[in-house]
Design a protein around this motif. Structure first.
Motif, PDB file in Angstrom:
ATOM      1  N   LEU A 107      12.613   8.710   7.014  1.00 46.72           N
ATOM      2  CA  LEU A 107      14.021   7.986   6.514  1.00 46.72           C
ATOM      3  C   LEU A 107      14.317   6.621   7.141  1.00 46.72           C
ATOM      4  O   LEU A 107      14.560   6.672   8.410  1.00 46.72           O
ATOM      5  CB  LEU A 107      15.347   8.720   6.660  1.00 46.72           C
ATOM      6  N   TYR A 119      16.312   3.373   7.592  1.00 46.04           N
ATOM      7  CA  TYR A 119      17.691   2.571   7.100  1.00 46.04           C
ATOM      8  C   TYR A 119      17.403   0.966   7.249  1.00 46.04           C
ATOM      9  O   TYR A 119      16.832   0.557   8.325  1.00 46.04           O
ATOM     10  CB  TYR A 119      18.590   3.026   7.913  1.00 46.04           C
ATOM     11  N   CYS A 120      17.897   0.296   6.093  1.00 48.03           N
ATOM     12  CA  CYS A 120      17.907  -1.122   6.189  1.00 48.03           C
ATOM     13  C   CYS A 120      19.383  -1.603   5.920  1.00 48.03           C
ATOM     14  O   CYS A 120      20.044  -1.294   5.106  1.00 48.03           O
ATOM     15  CB  CYS A 120      17.266  -1.688   4.951  1.00 48.03           C
ATOM     16  N   ARG A 125      15.501  -5.622   5.235  1.00 45.54           N
ATOM     17  CA  ARG A 125      14.452  -4.826   4.532  1.00 45.54           C
ATOM     18  C   ARG A 125      13.151  -5.095   4.878  1.00 45.54           C
ATOM     19  O   ARG A 125      12.169  -4.247   5.044  1.00 45.54           O
ATOM     20  CB  ARG A 125      14.902  -4.839   3.102  1.00 45.54           C
ATOM     21  N   GLU A 161      10.875   6.847   2.846  1.00 44.27           N
ATOM     22  CA  GLU A 161      12.442   6.563   1.846  1.00 44.27           C
ATOM     23  C   GLU A 161      13.098   5.581   2.674  1.00 44.27           C
ATOM     24  O   GLU A 161      13.597   6.000   3.853  1.00 44.27           O
ATOM     25  CB  GLU A 161      13.179   7.865   1.756  1.00 44.27           C
ATOM     26  N   TYR A 162      13.497   4.738   1.862  1.00 45.75           N
ATOM     27  CA  TYR A 162      14.011   3.642   2.284  1.00 45.75           C
ATOM     28  C   TYR A 162      15.725   3.657   1.818  1.00 45.75           C
ATOM     29  O   TYR A 162      15.937   4.143   0.574  1.00 45.75           O
ATOM     30  CB  TYR A 162      13.663   2.084   1.930  1.00 45.75           C
ATOM     31  N   ARG A 163      16.533   3.314   2.799  1.00 47.03           N
ATOM     32  CA  ARG A 163      17.867   3.260   2.567  1.00 47.03           C
ATOM     33  C   ARG A 163      18.496   2.042   2.523  1.00 47.03           C
ATOM     34  O   ARG A 163      18.704   1.482   3.912  1.00 47.03           O
ATOM     35  CB  ARG A 163      18.670   4.427   3.084  1.00 47.03           C
ATOM     36  N   ASP A 164      19.050   1.331   1.656  1.00 47.85           N
ATOM     37  CA  ASP A 164      19.704  -0.009   1.877  1.00 47.85           C
ATOM     38  C   ASP A 164      21.251   0.452   2.036  1.00 47.85           C
ATOM     39  O   ASP A 164      21.620   1.021   0.968  1.00 47.85           O
ATOM     40  CB  ASP A 164      19.177  -0.719   0.838  1.00 47.85           C
ATOM     41  N   VAL A 165      21.655   0.157   3.114  1.00 48.67           N
ATOM     42  CA  VAL A 165      23.173   0.478   3.426  1.00 48.67           C
ATOM     43  C   VAL A 165      23.851  -0.684   3.594  1.00 48.67           C
ATOM     44  O   VAL A 165      23.668  -1.599   4.505  1.00 48.67           O
ATOM     45  CB  VAL A 165      23.062   1.102   4.942  1.00 48.67           C
ATOM     46  N   GLN A 219      29.718   0.861   1.961  1.00 48.29           N
ATOM     47  CA  GLN A 219      29.440   2.041   1.336  1.00 48.29           C
ATOM     48  C   GLN A 219      30.107   3.282   2.227  1.00 48.29           C
ATOM     49  O   GLN A 219      30.204   4.277   1.613  1.00 48.29           O
ATOM     50  CB  GLN A 219      28.171   2.380   1.469  1.00 48.29           C
ATOM     51  N   ASP A 226      24.606  11.514   6.540  1.00 48.07           N
ATOM     52  CA  ASP A 226      23.615  11.038   5.698  1.00 48.07           C
ATOM     53  C   ASP A 226      22.463  11.569   6.373  1.00 48.07           C
ATOM     54  O   ASP A 226      21.616  12.201   5.584  1.00 48.07           O
ATOM     55  CB  ASP A 226      23.861   9.623   5.298  1.00 48.07           C
ATOM     56  N   TRP A 272      19.762  14.287   5.102  1.00 48.48           N
ATOM     57  CA  TRP A 272      17.964  14.167   4.654  1.00 48.48           C
ATOM     58  C   TRP A 272      17.067  15.196   5.510  1.00 48.48           C
ATOM     59  O   TRP A 272      16.182  15.783   4.767  1.00 48.48           O
ATOM     60  CB  TRP A 272      17.938  12.695   4.932  1.00 48.48           C
TER      61      TRP A 272
END
Length: 108
Positions: free
Chosen positions: A27, A29-30, A39, A55-59, A63, A85, A89
């Motif tokens: 996982l 995070y960006c 990113r 899996e990328y998460r753009d944060v 949010q 979060d 995951w």
């Protein structure tokens, strides 16, 4: 950028060649307000894990109710919503993953 391949260009770090053998989900995070964790930068770092599903998460800080996160903000006290979060995951995958192979354990 002085070193587009970051630590992967350092000849003293020969042990980094094991990245492509890791077969675990990742996982990544960006963080929108992280000048180093863009990113593009995160994708460049994670691209070395060629055997892993990523899996990328753009944060965006808002949010999760924060004004900013920056580069180390994820790890600061009070960021439990981000930690939850990531924990969620991990827990989803915990029961579906096999144990690491001996090659993964033995790789320095």
């Amino acid at each position: 950028c002085r070193s587009p391949n970051y630590l992967f260009d350092d000849p003293a770090l020969d042990g980094l060649k094991g990245y492509e053998r890791l077969e675990r989900p990742i996982l990544a995070y960006c963080i929108a307000d992280d000048d180093w964790g863009t990113r593009k930068s995160v994708q460049a770092m994670v691209s070395r894990y060629t055997a892993s599903e990523v899996e990328y998460r753009d944060v965006h800080p808002s949010q999760f109710g924060f004004k900013s996160l920056g580069h180390f903000g994820f790890f600061k006290r009070g960021r439990e919503s981000l930690w939850q979060d990531a924990l969620d995951w991990i827990q989803v995958r915990q029961d579906t993953q096999t144990q690491p192979s001996q090659a993964e354990i033995d790789t320095p």
